[in-house]
Design a protein around this motif. Sequence first.
Motif, PDB file in Angstrom:
ATOM      1  N   TYR A   1       7.192 -16.579  44.106  1.00  0.00           N
ATOM      2  CA  TYR A   1       6.229 -17.246  43.553  1.00  0.00           C
ATOM      3  C   TYR A   1       6.023 -18.681  43.155  1.00  0.00           C
ATOM      4  O   TYR A   1       4.923 -19.304  43.044  1.00  0.00           O
ATOM      5  CB  TYR A   1       5.406 -16.240  42.413  1.00  0.00           C
ATOM      6  CG  TYR A   1       5.330 -14.836  42.995  1.00  0.00           C
ATOM      7  CD1 TYR A   1       3.943 -14.493  43.569  1.00  0.00           C
ATOM      8  CD2 TYR A   1       6.114 -13.778  42.593  1.00  0.00           C
ATOM      9  CE1 TYR A   1       3.681 -13.539  44.412  1.00  0.00           C
ATOM     10  CE2 TYR A   1       5.672 -12.348  42.946  1.00  0.00           C
ATOM     11  CZ  TYR A   1       4.557 -12.074  43.832  1.00  0.00           C
ATOM     12  OH  TYR A   1       4.357 -11.079  44.522  1.00  0.00           O
ATOM     13  N   HIS A   2       7.065 -19.050  42.556  1.00  0.00           N
ATOM     14  CA  HIS A   2       7.051 -20.479  42.283  1.00  0.00           C
ATOM     15  C   HIS A   2       6.971 -21.459  43.184  1.00  0.00           C
ATOM     16  O   HIS A   2       6.479 -22.447  43.288  1.00  0.00           O
ATOM     17  CB  HIS A   2       8.682 -20.976  41.598  1.00  0.00           C
ATOM     18  CG  HIS A   2       8.781 -22.135  41.215  1.00  0.00           C
ATOM     19  ND1 HIS A   2       8.323 -22.909  40.290  1.00  0.00           N
ATOM     20  CD2 HIS A   2       9.707 -23.093  41.773  1.00  0.00           C
ATOM     21  CE1 HIS A   2       8.724 -24.298  40.253  1.00  0.00           C
ATOM     22  NE2 HIS A   2       9.444 -24.162  41.224  1.00  0.00           N
ATOM     23  N   TYR A   3       7.799 -21.071  44.551  1.00  0.00           N
ATOM     24  CA  TYR A   3       7.462 -21.933  45.555  1.00  0.00           C
ATOM     25  C   TYR A   3       6.391 -21.746  46.430  1.00  0.00           C
ATOM     26  O   TYR A   3       5.935 -22.656  47.175  1.00  0.00           O
ATOM     27  CB  TYR A   3       8.876 -21.682  46.666  1.00  0.00           C
ATOM     28  CG  TYR A   3      10.031 -22.421  46.178  1.00  0.00           C
ATOM     29  CD1 TYR A   3      10.284 -23.467  46.538  1.00  0.00           C
ATOM     30  CD2 TYR A   3      10.902 -21.744  45.149  1.00  0.00           C
ATOM     31  CE1 TYR A   3      11.271 -24.339  46.156  1.00  0.00           C
ATOM     32  CE2 TYR A   3      11.981 -22.470  44.702  1.00  0.00           C
ATOM     33  CZ  TYR A   3      12.314 -23.660  45.180  1.00  0.00           C
ATOM     34  OH  TYR A   3      13.363 -24.329  44.746  1.00  0.00           O
TER      35      TYR A   3
ATOM     36  N   LYS B   1       3.460 -19.264  45.744  1.00  0.00           N
ATOM     37  CA  LYS B   1       2.297 -18.814  44.830  1.00  0.00           C
ATOM     38  C   LYS B   1       1.951 -17.326  45.162  1.00  0.00           C
ATOM     39  O   LYS B   1       1.283 -16.847  44.134  1.00  0.00           O
ATOM     40  CB  LYS B   1       0.934 -19.648  45.251  1.00  0.00           C
ATOM     41  CG  LYS B   1       1.572 -21.377  45.084  1.00  0.00           C
ATOM     42  CD  LYS B   1       2.035 -21.711  43.719  1.00  0.00           C
ATOM     43  CE  LYS B   1       2.242 -23.269  43.643  1.00  0.00           C
ATOM     44  NZ  LYS B   1       3.144 -23.460  42.276  1.00  0.00           N
TER      45      LYS B   1
ATOM     46  N   ARG C   1      10.533 -13.999  40.929  1.00  0.00           N
ATOM     47  CA  ARG C   1       9.469 -15.072  40.437  1.00  0.00           C
ATOM     48  C   ARG C   1       9.891 -16.473  41.160  1.00  0.00           C
ATOM     49  O   ARG C   1       8.858 -17.055  41.290  1.00  0.00           O
ATOM     50  CB  ARG C   1       9.861 -15.148  38.926  1.00  0.00           C
ATOM     51  CG  ARG C   1      11.229 -15.890  38.535  1.00  0.00           C
ATOM     52  CD  ARG C   1      11.392 -15.828  37.123  1.00  0.00           C
ATOM     53  NE  ARG C   1      12.486 -16.289  36.605  1.00  0.00           N
ATOM     54  CZ  ARG C   1      12.954 -17.569  36.607  1.00  0.00           C
ATOM     55  NH1 ARG C   1      11.976 -18.657  36.919  1.00  0.00           N
ATOM     56  NH2 ARG C   1      14.235 -17.991  36.389  1.00  0.00           N
ATOM     57  N   MET C   2      11.019 -16.489  41.559  1.00  0.00           N
ATOM     58  CA  MET C   2      11.368 -17.873  42.275  1.00  0.00           C
ATOM     59  C   MET C   2      10.444 -17.920  43.279  1.00  0.00           C
ATOM     60  O   MET C   2       9.782 -19.130  43.974  1.00  0.00           O
ATOM     61  CB  MET C   2      12.584 -17.920  42.736  1.00  0.00           C
ATOM     62  CG  MET C   2      13.689 -18.170  41.542  1.00  0.00           C
ATOM     63  SD  MET C   2      13.357 -19.880  40.716  1.00  0.00           S
ATOM     64  CE  MET C   2      13.983 -20.833  41.991  1.00  0.00           C
TER      65      MET C   2
ATOM     66  N   ARG D   1      18.918 -24.143  42.626  1.00  0.00           N
ATOM     67  CA  ARG D   1      18.097 -25.375  42.304  1.00  0.00           C
ATOM     68  C   ARG D   1      17.635 -26.426  43.597  1.00  0.00           C
ATOM     69  O   ARG D   1      16.848 -27.105  43.324  1.00  0.00           O
ATOM     70  CB  ARG D   1      18.573 -26.174  41.071  1.00  0.00           C
ATOM     71  CG  ARG D   1      18.229 -25.324  40.087  1.00  0.00           C
ATOM     72  CD  ARG D   1      19.203 -26.002  38.672  1.00  0.00           C
ATOM     73  NE  ARG D   1      18.774 -25.336  37.462  1.00  0.00           N
ATOM     74  CZ  ARG D   1      18.985 -25.991  36.191  1.00  0.00           C
ATOM     75  NH1 ARG D   1      19.591 -27.085  36.171  1.00  0.00           N
ATOM     76  NH2 ARG D   1      18.666 -25.252  35.342  1.00  0.00           N
TER      77      ARG D   1
ATOM     78  N   GLU E   1      18.787 -18.101  38.230  1.00  0.00           N
ATOM     79  CA  GLU E   1      18.050 -19.349  38.593  1.00  0.00           C
ATOM     80  C   GLU E   1      17.708 -20.512  37.677  1.00  0.00           C
ATOM     81  O   GLU E   1      17.465 -21.612  38.343  1.00  0.00           O
ATOM     82  CB  GLU E   1      16.542 -18.690  39.269  1.00  0.00           C
ATOM     83  CG  GLU E   1      16.939 -18.101  40.634  1.00  0.00           C
ATOM     84  CD  GLU E   1      17.229 -16.448  40.227  1.00  0.00           C
ATOM     85  OE1 GLU E   1      17.556 -15.873  41.396  1.00  0.00           O
ATOM     86  OE2 GLU E   1      17.016 -16.257  39.093  1.00  0.00           O
ATOM     87  N   ALA E   2      17.608 -20.014  36.390  1.00  0.00           N
ATOM     88  CA  ALA E   2      17.267 -21.007  35.450  1.00  0.00           C
ATOM     89  C   ALA E   2      18.315 -21.541  34.454  1.00  0.00           C
ATOM     90  O   ALA E   2      18.437 -22.324  33.724  1.00  0.00           O
ATOM     91  CB  ALA E   2      16.119 -20.454  34.548  1.00  0.00           C
TER      92      ALA E   2
ATOM     93  N   THR F   1      16.747 -23.294  48.978  1.00  0.00           N
ATOM     94  CA  THR F   1      15.807 -22.316  48.280  1.00  0.00           C
ATOM     95  C   THR F   1      14.746 -21.661  49.199  1.00  0.00           C
ATOM     96  O   THR F   1      14.585 -20.374  49.538  1.00  0.00           O
ATOM     97  CB  THR F   1      15.754 -22.423  46.886  1.00  0.00           C
ATOM     98  OG1 THR F   1      16.669 -22.640  46.057  1.00  0.00           O
ATOM     99  CG2 THR F   1      14.778 -21.195  46.234  1.00  0.00           C
ATOM    100  N   SER F   2      13.972 -22.800  49.636  1.00  0.00           N
ATOM    101  CA  SER F   2      12.894 -22.370  50.299  1.00  0.00           C
ATOM    102  C   SER F   2      13.161 -21.749  51.807  1.00  0.00           C
ATOM    103  O   SER F   2      12.660 -20.754  52.426  1.00  0.00           O
ATOM    104  CB  SER F   2      12.117 -23.662  50.725  1.00  0.00           C
ATOM    105  OG  SER F   2      11.004 -23.538  51.514  1.00  0.00           O
TER     106      SER F   2
END
Length: 230
Positions: free
Chosen positions: A70-72, A74, A67-68, A28, A6-7, A33-34
């Motif tokens: 939680y990035h989008y 929370k 982790r993505m 990205r 992802e990074a 992604t959402s």
Amino acid sequence: MTRSSEAEPATLSKGKGEGRSAKALRLRDPKLTSARILAAAKSEFARKGLAGARVDAIATRAKINKRMIYHYFKSKEELYLAVLEEAYGDLRRAERLVDFAGREPEDAFVALIEFTWNYYRQNPELLRLIVTENIHQARYLKRSKKIREMHSPFVALIGELLERGVRQGVFRDGIDPNQLYISIAALGFYYLNNRWTLSVIYGVDLGAEPEMEKRRVVMVETILSYLRRP
């Protein structure tokens, strides 16, 4: 330390790196992604409820690093609320594709009844999500800043159709638009959510197509009888 896909940088060496680069670019894209996360989460929450749903399972289904999520979003609760808003939003967007306002009032309500019935049949996950949120007494939906804005224009449209029907002498006066739509939704919602237990109780397969058609007719006749002037 090796970074997850992802990074990964967008520019990689040619060959095998080209495929990895394309994947990184897709992941990205915030909207894409959402949307992937929401689609996976919708299925997980509909099947297992809020308490039973697992973020790990959502990540696996979405084919994305946890982790993505939680990035989008929370937290799992924030993701659940986003799924609720998206599910209601999908319903409202689908309704807008039907020309209710351009029809005669009675025809418009027949179209609305049939649309609602068919949408519920085609989107059982929405029904399960609504059941889950009612178990929580709308604790999470109360946090939404969007939900009333989604519904207000539609309730206003129902009110306009009722007023036009009254002016034409077709409908009786004094019908509450909110109560009317609740009745339309309930006639289909209760049947579809309870058809398995009701089938056992009455000894009839209420999920069979002939019984589903009977229900559609009952819904239309019930609502029109309520609307029409005596």
